[in-house]
Design an enzyme around this catalytic site. Structure first.
Site, PDB file in Angstrom:
ATOM      1  N   ARG A   1       0.780  -1.248   0.000  1.00 12.09           N
ATOM      2  CA  ARG A   1       0.000   0.000   0.000  1.00 12.09           C
ATOM      3  C   ARG A   1       0.810   1.297   0.000  1.00 12.09           C
ATOM      4  O   ARG A   1       0.227   2.376  -0.009  1.00 12.09           O
ATOM      5  CB  ARG A   1      -0.976   0.054   1.183  1.00 12.09           C
ATOM      6  CG  ARG A   1      -2.165  -0.862   1.066  1.00 12.09           C
ATOM      7  CD  ARG A   1      -3.341  -0.321   1.826  1.00 12.09           C
ATOM      8  NE  ARG A   1      -3.054  -0.065   3.231  1.00 12.09           N
ATOM      9  CZ  ARG A   1      -3.863   0.644   4.014  1.00 12.09           C
ATOM     10  NH1 ARG A   1      -4.959   1.187   3.536  1.00 12.09           N
ATOM     11  NH2 ARG A   1      -3.550   0.820   5.279  1.00 12.09           N
ATOM     12  N   ASP A   2       2.134   1.232   0.028  1.00 10.01           N
ATOM     13  CA  ASP A   2       2.904   2.476  -0.014  1.00 10.01           C
ATOM     14  C   ASP A   2       4.152   2.309  -0.874  1.00 10.01           C
ATOM     15  O   ASP A   2       5.248   2.708  -0.487  1.00 10.01           O
ATOM     16  CB  ASP A   2       3.272   2.928   1.402  1.00 10.01           C
ATOM     17  CG  ASP A   2       3.683   4.397   1.451  1.00 10.01           C
ATOM     18  OD1 ASP A   2       3.325   5.148   0.519  1.00 10.01           O
ATOM     19  OD2 ASP A   2       4.361   4.800   2.413  1.00 10.01           O
ATOM     20  N   LEU A   3       3.953   1.724  -2.040  1.00  9.03           N
ATOM     21  CA  LEU A   3       5.077   1.464  -2.936  1.00  9.03           C
ATOM     22  C   LEU A   3       5.478   2.756  -3.649  1.00  9.03           C
ATOM     23  O   LEU A   3       4.662   3.403  -4.305  1.00  9.03           O
ATOM     24  CB  LEU A   3       4.690   0.405  -3.961  1.00  9.03           C
ATOM     25  CG  LEU A   3       5.810  -0.119  -4.852  1.00  9.03           C
ATOM     26  CD1 LEU A   3       6.853  -0.844  -4.017  1.00  9.03           C
ATOM     27  CD2 LEU A   3       5.239  -1.049  -5.909  1.00  9.03           C
TER      28      LEU A   3
ATOM     29  N   ASN B   1      10.738   3.825  -0.886  1.00  9.91           N
ATOM     30  CA  ASN B   1      10.565   2.567  -0.158  1.00  9.91           C
ATOM     31  C   ASN B   1      11.154   1.368  -0.885  1.00  9.91           C
ATOM     32  O   ASN B   1      10.855   0.220  -0.546  1.00  9.91           O
ATOM     33  CB  ASN B   1       9.086   2.327   0.138  1.00  9.91           C
ATOM     34  CG  ASN B   1       8.572   3.249   1.224  1.00  9.91           C
ATOM     35  OD1 ASN B   1       9.350   3.835   1.977  1.00  9.91           O
ATOM     36  ND2 ASN B   1       7.258   3.391   1.322  1.00  9.91           N
TER      37      ASN B   1
END
Length: 204
Positions: free
Chosen positions: A104-106, A110
């Protein structure tokens, strides 16, 4: 923090909760991140050696984020290497999805790229479950409200996240962000970049 493990003599990284973030809700979210990262044992997910209520001991990684590499003046010369890194990100996501877990936070910040071509998908703090494992076990909790749905980085989130559509939770959320990261690699910016987060959400 960089530390040395006395029993093995190796350097390790310690991720710890800041002293002003020791509230129960934040600690619970941190424990969730520790558990998800440790459970996803894959070459492209950083190994976790130990964890406590407010710290996590991890493999020391050497390299730089994909975003840092993309901002370098000569980034265009290394396009094949950037694409190769994205293929390894695909491997990590494929594994996570077979275990019913969404990142959910690619984004470029990251994704860590090592000095010898290693690639790790970092920061699983926003990970959620969208299905049980083949054994019927949920490794991460599912979304329970529309408020919990809207999370991530607005300039590259999936439309279903921006709309808080709980019925659309699935692997497509990560796949859209993977496409947005490919867009960043090829075009030099994310698809929904704007002056404010609100405007990015509207575009998404």
């Amino acid at each position: 923090h960089l530390a040395r493990q006395r029993s093995a003599g190796r350097e390790v990284a310690i991720k710890a909760v800041h002293s002003n973030r020791l509230q129960p809700a934040y600690l619970a979210a941190f424990r969730h991140e520790c558990q998800i990262t440790a459970i996803l044992e894959h070459p492209n997910v950083p190994p976790v050696y130990d964890a406590g209520a407010d710290f996590m001991v991890m493999k020391r990684l050497s390299g730089s984020s994909l975003e840092e590499r993309l901002r370098a003046p000569d980034a265009a010369l290394y396009l094949p290497a950037h694409i190769e890194a994205l293929l390894k990100v695909c491997d990590a996501l494929t594994f996570a999805h077979t275990r019913g877990v969404l990142h959910r936070d690619l984004k470029g910040e990251n994704v860590m790229v090592g000095d010898f071509g290693e690639v790790w998908v970092m920061d699983w703090g926003l990970a959620i479950g969208f299905a049980p494992t083949p054994e019927g076990v949920w490794l991460a909790p599912p979304i329970s409200s529309r408020e919990d749905m809207c999370a991530g980085t607005p300039m590259c989130i999936a439309p279903e996240v921006a709309l808080a559509d709980i019925q659309a939770v699935g692997a497509g959320i990560d796949l859209f962000m993977l496409g947005a990261l490919l867009y960043r690699v090829l075009c030099g910016h994310y698809p929904f970049e704007a002056k404010t987060s609100e405007e990015s959400l509207r575009l998404a």
